[in-house]
Design a protein around this motif. Structure first.
Motif, PDB file in Angstrom:
ATOM      1  N   GLU A 262     -18.219   8.867  14.516  1.00  0.00           N
ATOM      2  CA  GLU A 262     -17.215   9.902  14.264  1.00  0.00           C
ATOM      3  C   GLU A 262     -16.360  10.064  15.504  1.00  0.00           C
ATOM      4  N   GLU A 264     -12.090   9.838  17.230  1.00  0.00           N
ATOM      5  CA  GLU A 264     -10.733   9.286  17.134  1.00  0.00           C
ATOM      6  C   GLU A 264     -10.814   7.822  16.666  1.00  0.00           C
ATOM      7  N   ASP A 265      -9.841   7.398  15.830  1.00  0.00           N
ATOM      8  CA  ASP A 265      -9.917   6.084  15.169  1.00  0.00           C
ATOM      9  C   ASP A 265     -10.126   4.905  16.116  1.00  0.00           C
ATOM     10  N   ARG A 345     -11.710  10.841   6.919  1.00  0.00           N
ATOM     11  CA  ARG A 345     -11.270  12.233   7.062  1.00  0.00           C
ATOM     12  C   ARG A 345     -11.673  13.064   5.836  1.00  0.00           C
ATOM     13  N   GLN A 354     -17.611  12.017   3.379  1.00  0.00           N
ATOM     14  CA  GLN A 354     -18.212  12.423   4.656  1.00  0.00           C
ATOM     15  C   GLN A 354     -19.638  12.951   4.438  1.00  0.00           C
TER      16      GLN A 354
END
Ligand code: AMP
Ligand code: MG
Length: 379
Positions: A262, A264-265, A345, A354
């Motif tokens: 999990e 930032e991309d 997301r 998720q």
């Protein structure tokens, strides 16, 4: 856990998913009327159905799945009028949700109607009710002429089935009939909304999004993140049902350990590549569940032998949901030692994605921070 069921031979029968053949439906309905079990497609996942008003059918469902009796079943109906048969009261808020989202992937928790055996509700005074939209599910419930209790057609704790072949892999020899109507379109289970609480709240995110529900009931509460499992909980067979049944962290698990990233991309991609190469160097087989945007960055892993699956784009949560369970089962069947998975997301069906991934990870989550040199591992 009760596993004292007699082996039966399981027949898989194709059925037209849009215009189900009357003879096939009648054969399945006759089994349901006789108290037997039938696996059938719904728009969410495949269900393991039995007569919801017959305790003996419910007992068969729990035994076939290997599911503890503390985990209640969802009762499926084909018409809104049948709601009165299974629920003791239908609050106005429930009517509004039913009107807006039924038939569809939404389950309502209501006061239990007297006819519903306590075994179905795991001893609770509430009952979970849903009206599915899938033409096969609709036709079958109508032909059976009774409400049908149907949990997902997988063994307890395994990933839910989105094809007849998944259901067969889990339940072969445990059910007489599987109707094969092809892959299920939504791919994740229904959203469960509690209408017996003071403020309506989501117990499980699923195929109906929070955003859509709030357009009808703005006060609806978002779901709680999954709790860690309590020791011995899954083994407990009888007694008090859980307060939020089915909400244990370890649920929907592939049989292979899954590590969820999990953050930032770009930081996720970097961390997945590093982790994949570490496992590959040890001679392990690695599966990666990613988005199409990640494929380029994951090339070095693929070249070193990792199996990379990127079923959809980050911008398409519905496609991710539709492919999620089949991809997990595919990696599992490829006998990988570990599955490394990016996160999606929590927007629209992304919230259900998720939730299922966090459960599948069972707490093995790596939160990456672009500014830190090393990822923080939370286990
Ligand atoms: P499934 O096995 O996918 O059909 O999931 C059924 C889930 O519905 C359970 O695990 C619970 O999360 C939920 N559920 C069913 N009945 C109730 C109930 N009476 N109260 C709260 N949640 C329920
Ligand atoms: Mg289930």
């Amino acid at each position: 856990m009760a596993d004292d069921i007699k082996a039966v031979s399981t027949e898989v029968v194709p059925v037209d998913s849009q215009r189900p053949e009357a003879a096939v439906i009648e054969r399945a309905a006759a089994l349901l009327r006789a108290g037997e079990l039938v696996v059938f497609p719904t728009e969410t996942v495949y269900g393991l159905g039995g007569d919801a008003l017959r305790e003996e059918a419910a007992r068969r469902i729990f035994a076939a799945k290997g599911r503890p009796l503390t985990d209640p079943l969802i009762v499926h109906i084909a018409q809104v009028e049948e709601l009165e048969r299974v629920a003791a009261a239908v609050p106005e808020r429930a009517r509004r949700l039913a009107e807006a989202f039924w038939p569809g992937p939404l389950t309502l928790i209501l006061p239990r109607g007297e006819q519903v055996p306590r075994l179905v509700t795991a001893g609770l005074e509430t009952v979970a009710v849903r009206m599915p939209s899938h033409p096969v599910a609709q036709a079958l419930i109508r032909a059976a002429a009774r409400p049908i209790a149907a949990p997902s057609a997988n063994r307890f704790k395994h990933v839910s089935p989105t094809t007849a072949q998944h259901a067969l892999a889990d339940l072969n020899g445990r059910v007489p009939l599987i109707l094969d109507g092809g892959p299920t379109p939504v791919g994740v289970e229904s959203t469960v909304v509690d209408l017996c609480a003071e403020v309506p709240r989501i117990l499980r995110p699923g195929g109906t999004s929070l955003e859509a529900l709030r357009q009808v009931l703005p006060e609806i509460e978002a779901p709680q993140p999954p709790r860690a499992s309590e020791p011995g909980q899954s083994e407990r067979e009888e007694g008090e049902a859980q307060r939020a049944p089915g909400q244990l962290l370890v649920h929907y698990s592939p049989t292979v350990p899954l590590c969820l990233f999990e953050g930032e991309d770009q930081a996720q991609r970097t961390a997945i590549v590093a982790e994949a190469l570490r496992h590959l160097k040890r001679g392990e087989r690695v599966g990666i569940l990613a988005a199409s945007e990640d494929v380029e960055a994951l090339r070095p892993c693929e070249e070193s032998g990792a199996l990379v699956r990127a079923p959809a784009s980050l911008e398409e949560p519905e496609q991710v949901a539709a492919a999620l369970f089949a991809t997990l089962r595919e990696l599992e069947a490829a006998a990988v030692d570990v599955i490394l998975c990016r996160s999606f997301r929590p927007v629209g069906l992304g919230l259900a994605v998720q939730d299922r991934l966090r459960r599948a990870a069972g707490g093995w989550v790596i939160r990456v921070d672009p500014s830190a040199t090393a990822a923080e591992e939370v286990r």
